[in-house]
Design a protein around this motif. Structure first.
Motif, PDB file in Angstrom:
ATOM      1  N   TYR A  75       3.921 -12.847  -9.810  1.00 41.63           N
ATOM      2  CA  TYR A  75       2.527 -13.109 -10.191  1.00 41.63           C
ATOM      3  C   TYR A  75       1.699 -11.862  -9.931  1.00 41.63           C
ATOM      4  O   TYR A  75       1.975 -11.102  -8.995  1.00 41.63           O
ATOM      5  N   ARG A  76       0.671 -11.696 -10.731  1.00 36.84           N
ATOM      6  CA  ARG A  76      -0.178 -10.505 -10.609  1.00 36.84           C
ATOM      7  C   ARG A  76      -1.446 -10.839  -9.816  1.00 36.84           C
ATOM      8  O   ARG A  76      -2.569 -10.636 -10.291  1.00 36.84           O
ATOM      9  N   TYR A  77      -1.273 -11.346  -8.622  1.00 34.05           N
ATOM     10  CA  TYR A  77      -2.412 -11.644  -7.765  1.00 34.05           C
ATOM     11  C   TYR A  77      -3.035 -10.339  -7.260  1.00 34.05           C
ATOM     12  O   TYR A  77      -2.367  -9.308  -7.178  1.00 34.05           O
ATOM     13  N   SER A  78      -4.303 -10.420  -6.882  1.00 32.59           N
ATOM     14  CA  SER A  78      -4.985  -9.251  -6.330  1.00 32.59           C
ATOM     15  C   SER A  78      -4.279  -8.775  -5.072  1.00 32.59           C
ATOM     16  O   SER A  78      -3.890  -9.581  -4.222  1.00 32.59           O
ATOM     17  N   ALA A  79      -4.118  -7.462  -4.951  1.00 34.85           N
ATOM     18  CA  ALA A  79      -3.356  -6.888  -3.845  1.00 34.85           C
ATOM     19  C   ALA A  79      -4.278  -6.306  -2.781  1.00 34.85           C
ATOM     20  O   ALA A  79      -5.359  -5.792  -3.081  1.00 34.85           O
ATOM     21  N   PRO A  80      -3.869  -6.360  -1.507  1.00 34.82           N
ATOM     22  CA  PRO A  80      -4.641  -5.710  -0.439  1.00 34.82           C
ATOM     23  C   PRO A  80      -4.484  -4.194  -0.520  1.00 34.82           C
ATOM     24  O   PRO A  80      -3.511  -3.690  -1.072  1.00 34.82           O
ATOM     25  N   ARG A  81      -5.440  -3.477   0.037  1.00 31.35           N
ATOM     26  CA  ARG A  81      -5.410  -2.021  -0.010  1.00 31.35           C
ATOM     27  C   ARG A  81      -5.102  -1.380   1.333  1.00 31.35           C
ATOM     28  O   ARG A  81      -4.767  -0.203   1.400  1.00 31.35           O
ATOM     29  N   ASP A  82      -5.214  -2.153   2.401  1.00 33.39           N
ATOM     30  CA  ASP A  82      -5.078  -1.603   3.750  1.00 33.39           C
ATOM     31  C   ASP A  82      -3.866  -2.230   4.438  1.00 33.39           C
ATOM     32  O   ASP A  82      -3.829  -3.451   4.619  1.00 33.39           O
ATOM     33  N   ARG A 125      -0.984 -12.445  -1.347  1.00 34.68           N
ATOM     34  CA  ARG A 125      -0.166 -11.298  -1.752  1.00 34.68           C
ATOM     35  C   ARG A 125      -0.107 -10.278  -0.633  1.00 34.68           C
ATOM     36  O   ARG A 125      -1.121  -9.940  -0.020  1.00 34.68           O
ATOM     37  N   GLY A 126       1.100  -9.780  -0.373  1.00 36.29           N
ATOM     38  CA  GLY A 126       1.303  -8.813   0.689  1.00 36.29           C
ATOM     39  C   GLY A 126       1.110  -7.383   0.227  1.00 36.29           C
ATOM     40  O   GLY A 126       1.239  -7.065  -0.962  1.00 36.29           O
ATOM     41  N   TYR A 127       0.810  -6.528   1.162  1.00 36.92           N
ATOM     42  CA  TYR A 127       0.650  -5.094   0.892  1.00 36.92           C
ATOM     43  C   TYR A 127       1.972  -4.518   0.401  1.00 36.92           C
ATOM     44  O   TYR A 127       3.033  -4.776   0.969  1.00 36.92           O
ATOM     45  N   ASP A 128       1.922  -3.742  -0.666  1.00 36.24           N
ATOM     46  CA  ASP A 128       3.126  -3.171  -1.246  1.00 36.24           C
ATOM     47  C   ASP A 128       3.334  -1.756  -0.707  1.00 36.24           C
ATOM     48  O   ASP A 128       2.605  -0.829  -1.066  1.00 36.24           O
ATOM     49  N   VAL A 129       4.311  -1.620   0.162  1.00 37.77           N
ATOM     50  CA  VAL A 129       4.596  -0.320   0.772  1.00 37.77           C
ATOM     51  C   VAL A 129       5.267   0.580  -0.262  1.00 37.77           C
ATOM     52  O   VAL A 129       6.232   0.183  -0.917  1.00 37.77           O
ATOM     53  N   LYS A 130       4.751   1.771  -0.425  1.00 36.35           N
ATOM     54  CA  LYS A 130       5.336   2.710  -1.370  1.00 36.35           C
ATOM     55  C   LYS A 130       6.751   3.071  -0.949  1.00 36.35           C
ATOM     56  O   LYS A 130       7.075   3.125   0.234  1.00 36.35           O
ATOM     57  N   ALA A 131       7.599   3.306  -1.955  1.00 36.98           N
ATOM     58  CA  ALA A 131       9.009   3.573  -1.682  1.00 36.98           C
ATOM     59  C   ALA A 131       9.207   4.717  -0.695  1.00 36.98           C
ATOM     60  O   ALA A 131      10.063   4.667   0.193  1.00 36.98           O
ATOM     61  N   ALA A 132       8.387   5.747  -0.818  1.00 36.89           N
ATOM     62  CA  ALA A 132       8.533   6.916   0.049  1.00 36.89           C
ATOM     63  C   ALA A 132       8.155   6.609   1.496  1.00 36.89           C
ATOM     64  O   ALA A 132       8.547   7.336   2.412  1.00 36.89           O
TER      65      ALA A 132
END
Length: 522
Positions: free
Chosen positions: A97-104, A132-139
């Motif tokens: 789902y494309r729920y709003s994502a957190p930024r922090d 929706r959980g924070y999406d940690v960048k792959a790097a």
């Protein structure tokens, strides 16, 4: 449990013709398995609760997807699934789902709510909660330190079991980074370390070890778990995500077999910081009930692999969210305003219910959420204006509709999410008030994602035979889902509509095995 594996006790196919005869499907012998021996946690559906008596609802989050994949397998094999195999929350949470994502990352969850008319009960509303959980960048993701624990007992010889897992793990190996590490432990009559911890850059060595796995023998799953955790603890990396991934088709019939003893073992090992994930395969002796119990006890998740495409989804596309936790012991609590809501019913989450006091008790275990993961929960609510139709007013004083504080009288409810950051013992909390005025007047006015989730919830309830949706046909559900498909790049939602149509056909003509025709209409 594993079936006897001997030359005189084999079959050459797991499929039946319309006349009940076995037909060849693959060329090598596999063990005979009992039919219909799958085990699922039997939980009655949640009932409506009066807000005046119990205004607070509390549950643990759930990101498992096993139920949806198993239901899909049953339907594509022209069989209606057993009602206990259908868990509404796992069906709903299967889809992206494309729920709003957190930024922090310090505040790792964004909470969104939608209130809309119920499509199956006139006058009622649905409260859709999106987390929706924070999406940690792959790097930025830590390295993974994984022990694959693979059931290689005799019953795993079917092509949809060990051979399918070998394909799945090859996909998994391709996702590894050079700094990741993988070990492999197998179990049948006993346990074996098939691969000592190996760096991800040695993919060839890992793939060769996967290809060398062979099935045969009993099912010493308890001993396998002990061996896998010992290996994980011995090579524990405090800077990595340490996880055991158990892949199996059924019961444990050697060594530790008592579910409560196994659960205590997993709970104790959870304290070491090692997560547990479970991959189920096959049908006929699938012990889903035990898998759910162990996954919930081990800070982990459970998935069901019914095809290579599902393996790609679970171990490829969703590897980041599954493998890398951003929060542990995630709980949700909703307090309903008795001036606005007369009754509520949480749809699904029957195996995840918590007591009110569990919410702030940091010792109580709950679900874990990975990077970018979404969690959906849906409540059906009866507005306070309809309270007279539910129960008689009290004879000796009191107010069935309650007396809210004047300052919060315009709130429908108050949503709270409590969680622990990985490695921390104290919980944090995010609050989200829901205004009564935010309710949509028309169901069609709600966003696509929310309406599609409602269609999936309706389908799951229908498969379970729940009376709340008895007047909603499969055709109605398919139309609801079709109208809310939105962007569907991988075709998951289109596939869902086909499954609804398949269930409709099976309910009319009767499956080859399982329920009688028309059972879902009773």
């Amino acid at each position: 449990m594993a079936a006897p594996y001997a030359p005189g006790n084999v079959i050459v196919s797991a499929h039946r013709s319309m006349h009940g005869k076995r037909t060849p499907a693959f060329p090598y012998p596999v063990p005979v398995l009992p039919e219909g021996a799958d085990q699922f946690p039997g939980k009655e559906a949640n009932k409506a609760v009066l807000v005046a008596e119990q205004p607070v609802s509390t549950f643990s989050t759930d990101v498992d997807t096993a139920s949806y994949a198993f239901v899909r397998r049953m339907l594509t094999e022209n069989r209606l699934p057993p009602p206990d195999a259908v868990r509404v929350e796992e069906m709903v949470n299967y889809f992206p789902y494309r729920y709003s994502a957190p930024r922090d990352p310090a505040r790792p969850f964004a909470i969104g709510t939608e209130v809309m008319p119920s499509p199956w009960t006139a006058g009622n509303q649905l409260l859709h909660i999106a987390v929706r959980g924070y999406d940690v960048k792959a790097a930025e993701r830590p390295s993974a330190n994984v022990v694959l624990l693979v059931d290689v007992s005799g019953s795993m010889a079917y092509p949809d079991r060990l051979p399918l897992l070998q394909q799945a793990f090859r996909l998994f190996a391709q996702q590894l980074r050079d700094e990741d590490r993988v070990a492999i432990v197998t179990y049948a009559d006993g346990t074996t370390v098939a691969l000592e911890p190996t760096a991800g850059k040695e993919r060839g060595k890992i793939v060769d070890a996967i290809a060398a796995l062979k099935g045969g023998g009993g099912t010493a799953g308890g001993a396998g778990l002990q061996r896998a955790y010992e290996l994980a603890e011995r090579h524990f990396d405090p800077k990595a995500v340490n996880r055991v991934i158990l892949a199996t088709d059924g019961d444990f019939n050697l060594g530790i077999t008592d579910p409560r003893q196994l659960e205590r073992f997993i709970v104790d090992k959870r304290k070491s910081g090692i997560y547990l994930s479970i991959l189920g395969v096959g049908a006929g002796n699938l012990n889903d009930a035990l898998m759910q119990r162990l996954a919930q006890s081990g800070n982990g998740n459970a998935a069901y692999i019914d095809s290579l495409l599902e393996a790609r989804k679970a171990l490829g596309e969703e590897l980041g969210s599954t493998m890398f936790p951003i929060a542990n012991d995630v709980k949700v609590q909703v307090e309903f305003n008795p001036a606005q809501v007369a009754a509520y019913r949480l749809i699904g989450y029957e195996t995840r219910m918590l007591q009110k006091q569990d919410f702030k008790d940091d010792k109580v275990d709950a679900g874990d959420i990975g990077a970018g993961h979404t969690v959906t929960a849906i409540y059906e609510i009866t507005p306070a204006a309809a309270a007279a139709g539910l129960v008689d007013p009290p004879r000796y004083g009191g107010n069935a509709r309650g007396k809210p504080a004047a300052a919060n009288g315009d709130e429908l409810c108050f949503v709270k999410v409590r969680y622990k950051l990985p490695g921390q013992a104290a919980s944090r909390q995010i609050d989200h008030p829901v205004a009564a005025a935010s309710a949509r007047r028309q169901f069609e006015a709600a966003p696509d994602d929310q309406r599609f989730a409602v269609a999936v919830a309706a389908f799951a309830q229908r498969l379970r035979g729940e009376q709340q949706v008895a007047d909603m046909s499969f055709a109605d559900i398919a139309a609801l889902a079709n109208g809310a498909r939105g962007q569907d790049p991988e075709g998951y939602r289109a596939e869902f509509v086909k499954l609804v149509r398949m269930a409709e056909s099976l309910d009319k003509v009767g499956p080859q095995a399982g329920r009688e025709p028309g059972l879902l209409r009773r």
